[in-house]
Write a protein that holds these residues in place. Sequence first.
Motif, PDB file in Angstrom:
ATOM      1  N   GLN A 185       0.166  -0.658   0.144  1.00 27.95           N
ATOM      2  CA  GLN A 185      -0.164   0.111   0.171  1.00 27.95           C
ATOM      3  C   GLN A 185       1.111   1.206   0.392  1.00 27.95           C
ATOM      4  N   ILE A 186       1.776   0.902   0.639  1.00 26.55           N
ATOM      5  CA  ILE A 186       2.915   2.173   0.603  1.00 26.55           C
ATOM      6  C   ILE A 186       3.294   2.407  -0.805  1.00 26.55           C
ATOM      7  N   ALA A 187       3.779   1.219  -1.430  1.00 26.34           N
ATOM      8  CA  ALA A 187       4.612   1.949  -2.550  1.00 26.34           C
ATOM      9  C   ALA A 187       3.243   1.974  -3.740  1.00 26.34           C
ATOM     10  N   ILE A 188       1.681   1.940  -3.483  1.00 26.04           N
ATOM     11  CA  ILE A 188       0.730   2.693  -4.006  1.00 26.04           C
ATOM     12  C   ILE A 188       1.424   3.767  -3.945  1.00 26.04           C
ATOM     13  N   VAL A 189       1.727   4.650  -2.707  1.00 21.40           N
ATOM     14  CA  VAL A 189       1.725   5.884  -2.277  1.00 21.40           C
ATOM     15  C   VAL A 189       2.601   6.392  -3.340  1.00 21.40           C
ATOM     16  N   TYR A 190       3.636   6.134  -3.603  1.00 22.57           N
ATOM     17  CA  TYR A 190       4.713   6.039  -4.054  1.00 22.57           C
ATOM     18  C   TYR A 190       4.991   6.305  -5.572  1.00 22.57           C
TER      19      TYR A 190
END
Length: 552
Positions: A220-225
């Motif tokens: 999910q943090i990867a999606i943010v980035y």
Amino acid sequence: MSSKLILEETPNTNSAISELESAIQRYTHALTTLEDTSSPSKETVLEVLTARDTVQAELTNQSQIPTGSLIKVNDLDHRLKQETNKITTVDLTEWHAIFNPNVDAWWWFLKPPKHRWDNLDWLWKILTIVFLILSLSLTVDIASRFLSGGPDSLGAFVAATQSVLTIFAGRTAFTKTGQESIKRALTRLKIPHYFWEEVSCGIAFSLLLISVTVRLLLPQIAIVYENIGDGYNNNNKNTPELAAAISSNERALLLNPDYVEPHYNLGELYEKLQDKKKALDEYQIAVEDDFERAYNKLGRMYIIDEKYYKASSLLLRGIELNNESENETDNTVNPVISKLLKKLGLNSIKQNTSTDDEKVKYNLRKNLGWARLKQERYAEAKRYLKDAIKLDNKKAPAYCLLAQVLQAEKNEAGKTNTEITNNWIYCLAYASSYNIDEDQWIKEARQYLETHLNLGKNQVIPDELHLETVEIGTVKTAEGVGESILLRGKRDPIAVSKDEPLYSGDLLRIDKGADVVINCDYNNNKKNHKWHIPEGIWVGVNNGCRQPKSIE
């Protein structure tokens, strides 16, 4: 009988006995107070222990000890041991440094009786160690993902926070000082000693849960980035920041190597930077995961490399995937992520909407038509290009390519110059010089129209052209204008004049020697650009007043 038990009546002996009895009385009183208190204070416990110290000092100083006194002390010590649970609610180790008790002063080293919960202390200790080791392993893995390639603010905060928690917990559990700190803290919280190992294990397990949660949230943090990178790439308010966009997408891949979209984004970014090899590599990775938009991009690059059969194969597969997933995909951006990006000032957030799907459909068919044109399979090329035009009749590429197909077939029956001319007009009207493919076709369109567009008959753009209602420019200067004309849809040609609003699809031809300047407004974002119109040739307003976001 020992000589200490033989009493001789002397003044010194009587004085010593009196001091001993006084110490015993103090001890008795302090112990009684302790017994009568369910939750003794530190002062109460300290009074008992120091009273026992005094008794011991008097016993040591006595040369002769009355038997009765010894019996009293023995009875009192027995009662004191019965109160071990109360005494050990206070951390005695805090006072060891002050009183420095002798190891023989057992009352300073009382240990609580073994509780049934203590039987499993060995298990809790092992689990505590296991949980801390697992937490440390996860922390190293997570920190390395965030810190590789140079940390950013978010990555540094997450990595530092988790590392500090893990190191603090490990130091507390594995060092003597840390263990004593835990004991003092648990004592202050009035947690029974027989639960101390369980509590320590619970803390270690909580830390492991935090580490596991952070690890599970990495996708999910990867999606943010990835979305932050997309915002940098498609920032409507500022110039695109390609280096920052590349960094964000690379970070997304570090956090989630199975996330395919950053590979596609990196392909686009490297293509903008004209790093062909890296772009091909990234698109190839995305294609291996059946990312349909990558089929289109890689197919186009193969067309540029004159690998037409490879391109056709990829594009056909891309169309097949697009048809299969048409009604299955819903990758809208999480509202929380959307708010975060807006706070960062990155308003362009990629969403898989129906509009995006139509765009993918258009580009796949346009590029397949292009490949078939190069393979001289004109019937197939026309079919795919006309399908693309049906999907979006306000884009130049399909018109430009269809005009070339028709030119290649112009000697066949039923093919007229009018049909070819109309498609070149559409091509010129909508093409942008900022697109590398369209810029080449603008030149071809002008060359054809100079020969075939008859100005004497006041020819206008065919009625089928659907013009946009959004104004994209205004005539700022119109000096020395004679027969300069503006062609717009169903209207007759009109003269170019100052303050004339211009729309997508407008065509201009400026007299030689005239000076016409257009104020361009890129997508209504108030970033004006002045464009001096070339004289003596046909130009579309879009040629210089519309900047596409990417090569398609």
